[in-house]
Enzyme design. Structure first.
Site, short mmCIF file in Angstrom:
data_model
loop_
_atom_site.label_atom_id
_atom_site.label_comp_id
_atom_site.label_asym_id
_atom_site.label_seq_id
_atom_site.Cartn_x
_atom_site.Cartn_y
_atom_site.Cartn_z
N TYR A 212 7.49 -24.30 1.79
CA TYR A 212 8.17 -23.14 2.38
C TYR A 212 9.28 -22.67 1.43
CZ TYR A 212 5.69 -24.31 6.71
OH TYR A 212 4.71 -24.56 7.66
N LYS B 52 -1.56 -35.32 -0.66
CA LYS B 52 -2.83 -34.65 -0.97
C LYS B 52 -2.94 -34.64 -2.49
CE LYS B 52 -6.61 -32.73 0.15
NZ LYS B 52 -7.70 -33.64 0.56
N ASP C 64 -5.52 -34.81 5.21
CA ASP C 64 -6.71 -34.51 6.03
C ASP C 64 -7.16 -35.76 6.78
OD1 ASP C 64 -7.14 -35.39 3.43
OD2 ASP C 64 -8.99 -34.28 3.11
N ASP D 157 4.67 -29.88 9.47
CA ASP D 157 4.55 -28.81 10.47
C ASP D 157 3.18 -28.91 11.17
OD1 ASP D 157 5.14 -26.58 11.91
OD2 ASP D 157 5.03 -25.17 10.24
N ASP E 30 2.08 -30.40 15.27
CA ASP E 30 1.38 -29.67 16.34
C ASP E 30 0.25 -30.54 16.90
OD1 ASP E 30 3.01 -27.46 15.97
OD2 ASP E 30 1.35 -26.04 16.26
#
Ligand code: NAD
Length: 361
Positions: free
Chosen positions: A141, A191, A224, A248, A252
């Site tokens: 971000y 990742k 993942d 983030d 969720d």
């Protein structure tokens, strides 16, 4: 993480938009009731900064907004966002400037399955209690980037992710400090197989930090596979640390596997205590249900409990959570997102009644 207790707290309230305006007042009443019984006082200063405010003033907050917020002990936020304004305008006009100006570099999001709440997962007999530490000030971000040849067939967009050793290290150190009073396990989202510069850097910093803490078990997992793990083996996870974007997304998933987006709380922490921290539910302004009085107020109430814990009032946190557990575990009063038919006001009244019983009993 916590600050020393004070007899009086000054709290900035940004209810924001949509259901933020509906879930904020019940959470304030919960705080007031606890304060009254536990011998401290809270003064609220309400700031109407929101998308509605933007339409009147052309900005999400006034030029001296950050300065005004800096005078408070904490910031209590509802939700910001409205279909009438692009989301990046509302986010970058209010939340991100606050997180950055006040160096709220940790975003803490518990995913804890409470009694009486059913998870969409088939088997939760081993419980779910994951604490996600999201790096909150840099990473993906970032403001670095731009567009070239806008509006043409040759248009190009570049967005740079920015990772500093200081920023990465302090997020991982924070996760380690939390793991120490839990199961002593930290899983780091990475990742590095695909993102070969910033994520291999993240992994190096993770290994360096973990080498300093041999009592904590550290594990790197590709994000993942980790996302899948949240669904298949959530009970195996203790503390999870991730970059801004990975954190983030994972939170969720964390929110829905413990029942509903409407339940999940979060804290944007300035761990040094130099600036105010900000507390908000994970959910947004939910325009699809706004104005109907059916939003689940528990995410906002739980965020209030986290705020009081941060402000040196762990007993206030604990009594609020006992009341929430009572309502969910012992009654069928719940909003539609949890399979019930109660209104926001009915859930709020039930929590207040349970809280009164806890405080007076
Ligand atoms: P959202 O969290 O607002 O809603 C997602 C889904 O969850 C919706 O179906 C909604 O009805 C449901 N939901 C959310 N909170 C609920 C609650 N308390 N009770 C019952 N159901 C609830 O996410 P979205 O739809 O992606 O975003 C809507 C707006 O909110 C956008 O403008 C977005 O930018 C903004 N947003 C703001 C924040 C924030 O202020 N921190 C966070 C996320 C999204």
């Amino acid at each position: 993480m916590t600050r020393p207790a004070q007899p009086h707290y000054s709290i900035a309230v940004l209810a924001g938009d949509g259901i933020g305006l509906e879930v904020m007042p019940p959470a304030q009443r919960v705080v007031e009731l606890v304060a009254e019984h536990q011998g401290f006082t809270v003064a609220w200063t309400e700031y109407p900064w929101s998308c509605a405010w933007y339409h009147e003033h052309g900005a999400m907050m006034p030029a001296d907004g950050i300065e005004r917020l800096s005078a408070h002990d904490a910031i209590f936020l509802g939700a910001v966002g409205d279909p009438s304004l692009p989301d990046h305008v509302s986010l970058w006009g209010l939340l991100i400037p606050i997180r950055r100006a006040f160096q709220q570099y940790i975003n803490l999001r518990p995913a804890l399955l409470l009694p009486g709440v059913s998870s969409p997962l088939r088997d939760t007999t081993q419980g779910i209690d994951i604490l996600v530490v999201r790096e909150n000030s840099e990473g993906e971000y970032s403001e670095v980037g731009g567009r070239v040849f806008p509006g043409t067939a040759d248009e190009i967009a570049v967005q740079e992710a920015v990772f500093s050793r200081r920023g990465t290290e302090r997020a991982i150190e924070f996760a380690v400090s939390l793991a120490r009073s839990r199961k002593k396990q930290v899983v780091s989202a990475t990742k590095s197989n695909g993102i070969i510069h910033s994520m291999t850097f993240w992994d190096d910093v993770f290994r360096d930090v973990m080498a300093k803490h041999p009592d904590i078990e550290g594990r790197l997992m590709h994000v993942d596979a980790l996302a899948a793990r949240f669904i298949s083996h959530p009970h195996d996870l203790d503390v999870v640390v991730g970059s801004n974007l990975f954190g983030d997304i994972l939170t969720d998933i964390g929110a829905v596997i413990v029942g509903s987006m409407g339940m999940a709380p979060s804290a944007n922490l300035n761990p040094t205590g130099e600036f105010p921290s900000m507390f908000e539910p994970v959910h947004g302004s939910a325009p699809d249900i706004a104005g109907r009085g059916i939003a689940n107020p528990i995410g906002q109430i739980w965020s209030a409990a986290m705020m009081l814990e941060h402000l040196g009032r762990p007993e206030a946190h604990d009594v609020i959570m006992r009341a929430v557990r009572h309502v969910l575990g012992e009654t069928d009063i719940r909003t539609a997102d949890l399979g019930g038919s109660a209104t926001t006001a009915e859930v709020a009244e039930a929590v207040l009644a349970a809280l009164r019983a806890e405080l007076e009993g």
